[in-house]
Write an enzyme that holds these catalytic residues in place. Sequence first.
Site, PDB file in Angstrom:
ATOM      1  N   HIS A 146      -3.736   3.378   0.912  1.00 28.44           N
ATOM      2  CA  HIS A 146      -3.968   3.673   2.204  1.00 28.44           C
ATOM      3  C   HIS A 146      -4.499   3.274   2.921  1.00 28.44           C
ATOM      4  O   HIS A 146      -6.033   3.798   3.523  1.00 28.44           O
ATOM      5  CB  HIS A 146      -2.227   2.852   2.972  1.00 28.44           C
ATOM      6  CG  HIS A 146      -2.175   2.718   4.041  1.00 28.44           C
ATOM      7  ND1 HIS A 146      -0.999   2.142   4.695  1.00 28.44           N
ATOM      8  CD2 HIS A 146      -3.578   1.665   5.364  1.00 28.44           C
ATOM      9  CE1 HIS A 146      -1.053   1.019   5.949  1.00 28.44           C
ATOM     10  NE2 HIS A 146      -2.359   1.345   5.895  1.00 28.44           N
TER      11      HIS A 146
ATOM     12  N   LYS B 290       0.464  -1.761   0.301  1.00 26.84           N
ATOM     13  CA  LYS B 290      -0.085   0.126  -0.022  1.00 26.84           C
ATOM     14  C   LYS B 290       0.950   0.756   0.052  1.00 26.84           C
ATOM     15  O   LYS B 290       1.957   1.046   0.549  1.00 26.84           O
ATOM     16  CB  LYS B 290      -1.186   0.478   1.189  1.00 26.84           C
ATOM     17  CG  LYS B 290      -1.319  -1.323   1.412  1.00 26.84           C
ATOM     18  CD  LYS B 290      -2.122  -1.646   2.791  1.00 26.84           C
ATOM     19  CE  LYS B 290      -3.068  -2.832   3.054  1.00 26.84           C
ATOM     20  NZ  LYS B 290      -1.928  -3.073   3.815  1.00 26.84           N
TER      21      LYS B 290
END
Length: 281
Positions: free
Chosen positions: A112, A79
Amino acid sequence: MPSSIHDRAVLHNGVQMPWIGLGVYKAEDGDEVIQSIKWALEAGYRSIDTASLYNNETGVGQAIAESNVPREELFITTKVWNTDQGYEKTLAAFDASLERLGLDYVDLYLIHWPMPGKYNETWKALEKIYNEGRAKAIGVSNFKQHHLEDLMRDAEIKPMVNQVEYHPRLSQEKLLAFCKEQGIQLEAWRPLLKGEIFEEPTLVELADKYKKSVAQIILRWDLQNGVVTIPKSVTQHRIEENIELFDFELSNEDMTRISALNQDKRNGADPDDPEFYKQFE
Ligand code: NAD
C-alpha cells in the site's frame, strides 16, 4: 489506447488487467459495497480495487460470491497495510485478506505504501505469494521513482503495477514515463480528486465540447495516457457513467490542455513525508 470496455492492459508477466475498475475506499462493508459492486458488474466492470485498510473485503467477497460473473473474468486487487509490513506479517495479512474475500487467489496484491525500512522485506513476501500462484500479479502503490529503483535493486520480480495518486492536478509525467520504460503499469488512485476539480473551467468547457461529463473527460484522459483508472462511487448512475468512456476520443490538443492543469499538487500524503509514517511505527 483501449477502444472498448473489453480491452485489457497487458502486464509484463502477460496478465491482463481491465483499464477501468471500481474503487471501494470508504464504501461501507455490507450492503453499500455489495450493491455498488453489483451495479458495477452489471455495467461491465470486471475489476475491483479494495485494501485491508478499507475494512470491506468481506463485502467485496460476498458480492463476488453472489455474482454470476465467472471468477476468471474478474480482477480483484487488495493491498497489505502499513502496520502489517515485514516478511512474516505480510504473509499473515495476505492469508487474512484471502479469507475475508473468500478467494483462493487475488489478481493483484499491492504494497500500500513504501514503509521506510520495511518495503524490501514486504516485497519478498509478495514474491513468495506470487510464486505460489496465490496472486496472479504483484505490485506497489505510492512508490516514487527512487522507491522503485531501490526495490528493484534486490528484487527477483519487477513490480507489475504502481498505483499512485494521479489526476489533472498531479499528472506525474516523469513517473509515468519511467514506469512505461520499465514495463510497470501505472494505475490512478483518486482520479476524480473526489469531485473537487469538477468546476475547473477547462474541464467544464471540454465536457461541453464532447457532450460528456467532467468525470468522463478526466477518466478518458487517464486511458489515453495509458493509465489504468479506478474511480469510486456508490451511486448507480455515476458507476455507469464512469465506464462509458469508449464512444469518444480526446484530441491531442485537448489532452495537452488537460495535462497543463498540473500543479504537482497532492490531495493525499506525500510518500516521502516521514511524518506520515510515524503513526505506523
Ligand atoms: P475518486 O477521485 O475516485 O473520487 C470519488 C468521489 O468522487 C465519489 O465518492 C463521489 O463523491 C465523486 N464521484 C465519482 N464519480 C462521480 C461522477 N461520475 N460524477 C460526480 N461525482 C462523482 O476518489 P477515491 O475514492 O479516493 O479514489 C478512487 C479509488 O482509488 C479508491 O476508492 C481506492 O480504491 C483507491 N485509492 C487508493 C489509494 C492508495 O493509497 N493506494 C488511496 C486512495 C484511493
